[in-house]
Design an enzyme around this catalytic site. Structure first.
Site, PDB file in Angstrom:
ATOM      1  N   PRO A 190       0.890  -1.210   0.145  1.00 30.59           N
ATOM      2  CA  PRO A 190       0.019  -0.016   0.004  1.00 30.59           C
ATOM      3  C   PRO A 190       0.924   1.173   0.067  1.00 30.59           C
ATOM      4  CG  PRO A 190      -0.006  -1.025   2.052  1.00 30.59           C
ATOM      5  CD  PRO A 190       0.573  -1.960   1.220  1.00 30.59           C
ATOM      6  N   LYS A 191       2.219   1.186   0.266  1.00 28.12           N
ATOM      7  CA  LYS A 191       3.024   2.307   0.381  1.00 28.12           C
ATOM      8  C   LYS A 191       3.393   2.758  -0.918  1.00 28.12           C
ATOM      9  CE  LYS A 191       3.714   2.241   4.530  1.00 28.12           C
ATOM     10  NZ  LYS A 191       3.062   3.206   5.556  1.00 28.12           N
TER      11      LYS A 191
END
Length: 425
Positions: free
Chosen positions: A116-117
């Site tokens: 998700p980064k």
């Protein structure tokens, strides 16, 4: 009839009998050949008709583009185009065991850094570009302090957009992460774990390195500190991306959202999007040992027993889990803290056992923070009771956790299989 006619007729009959007896085995083959020849001729005729019809259609459509009914193309713009719109999958084993529908957003399928980064890193870079702080191929370098995932995402996206990356990270993190960063062309600085008040702590180190770069007249470009823990670009990436995607994929039907917090951007961004639309939604923090966030949510005090002087073995968080758990309040956590309804503490043993369970039951190979999320999501599903829907996040693959987290797991498929009750207890 005269004798000659009778003789001819008898001879013809005899000849017919002889031919029938002599060639009876040949007839079936002759018949098959005859039928095959007819079928082949018919196929050729049909094919010619199809080709003629197709050619007529093509000529018609080329003369009238509006008549084309081809499916729309799906070509992404670079590696950045592979970020977001990740699938929401049902974890079958956990759903069957709890009677709830436990869904996981497969964020490890983001295409740049596989976590998700990616969303956060891309948004940080875009904001800096919009503000005129970054110029491609000028020597501009982005600095960040991270335990791994944000750095990997930044390194990949920086390369795609013409920048460089310098990553500071604690030296007790899994070596797979720093190895991957180096392969992506990032500069990697591994530093000893330290509290945030120490200027040699990995986040402070990255901030200082960025300032040193900018002030050095002999270095090209400038240094930009990404500041993932405090920047608004973090939670906004999830408010504008992850939250709306979950809402759309569930058709607005979910009872709980469960997620761990490192920077706090995911839980805050998703909660800020979903809560106004689903007031009854239960937002739950999943927290590993040694983190103070659990007590902050439950009791309003940022404290953990492992933080007491003389009881802590490490300077950061005393757990094998990487990527979540922290002992300070960040801006990204604070902007959504009022929307968090509950917290669940997950032990290292529970996380390791859950990771092993998911491989054996579902073929899902995840990292430590994802395992914590799944333990907490299962506990919340049991609290809610059958018939509810719980959503969590699968952050990254277990491939980044082989030397540390997965090294503690027992072999897959052994005879010491645990039940789900054993894992949760």
């Amino acid at each position: 009839m005269d004798n000659r006619s009778r003789l001819y007729l008898a001879g013809a009959f005899a000849l017919g009998v002889l031919l029938t007896l002599g060639y009876k085995d040949v007839y079936p083959d002759l018949e098959r050949r005859f039928r095959a020849r007819r079928r082949k001729s018919r196929v050729y005729k049909d094919s010619e008709s199809i080709v003629d019809a197709s050619n007529r259609l093509i000529l018609r459509d080329l003369s009238n583009p509006a008549a084309l009914h081809l499916p729309e193309g799906d070509i992404r713009e670079g590696i950045e185009g592979c970020i977001g719109n990740t699938p929401l999958i049902k974890i079958k084993s956990l759903s069957e065991a709890t009677g709830c529908e436990i869904l996981a957003k497969a964020e490890f399928l983001n295409g740049a850094g596989n976590s998700p980064k990616d969303r956060v890193a891309l948004n940080i870079i875009k904001v800096a570009e919009e503000e005129g702080l970054l110029t491609p191929h000028s020597g501009d370098m982005i600095y960040e302090g991270t335990v791994g995932s944000t750095g990997i995402s930044l390194a990949a996206i920086c390369r795609a957009r013409g920048y460089l990356a310098h990553i500071c990270m604690p030296n007790d993190q899994a070596t797979e992460k720093s190895d991957l960063l180096l392969k992506l062309g990032a500069e990697v600085e591994r530093v000893r774990p330290a509290p945030i008040v120490d200027q040699n702590q990995f986040v402070n180190m990255a901030r200082n390195r960025a300032a040193e770069h900018t002030s050095d007249p002999n270095r090209p470009g400038r240094g930009i500190f990404a500041d993932q823990f405090e920047t608004e670009a973090n939670w906004e990436a999830h408010f504008n991306g992850t939250g709306p995607e979950i809402f759309r994929q569930t058709a607005g039907s979910l009872d709980a959202f469960v997620i761990g917090a490192g920077t706090g951007g995911t839980i805050s961004g998703v909660a800020r999007f979903l809560k106004p639309r689903l007031p009854e939604l239960k937002v739950v923090l999943a927290d590993p040992p040694g983190s103070g966030l659990y007590n902050k949510v439950k009791f309003g005090v940022m404290f953990d027993p492992k933080e007491r002087e003389g009881t802590r073995r490490r300077h950061q968080v005393d757990t094998v889990v990487e990527g979540i758990g922290i002992n300070r309040l960040t801006n990204n956590f604070e902007v959504g803290r009022a929307l968090i309804d509950d917290a669940v503490r997950v032990t290292d043993d529970q996380a390791i056992a859950m990771a092993r369970w998911l491989v054996e039951k579902d073929g899902i190979f995840i990292g430590s923070s994802s395992a914590v999320n799944c333990v907490a999501a299962t506990k919340i599903a049991q609290q809610l009771g059958p018939g509810h829907r719980v959503v969590t996040i699968l952050c990254d693959s277990g491939a980044r956790h082989l030397s540390k987290f997965w090294a503690r797991a027992r072999p897959i498929g052994g005879e010491d299989e645990l039940s789900l009750a054993d894992i949760l207890d």
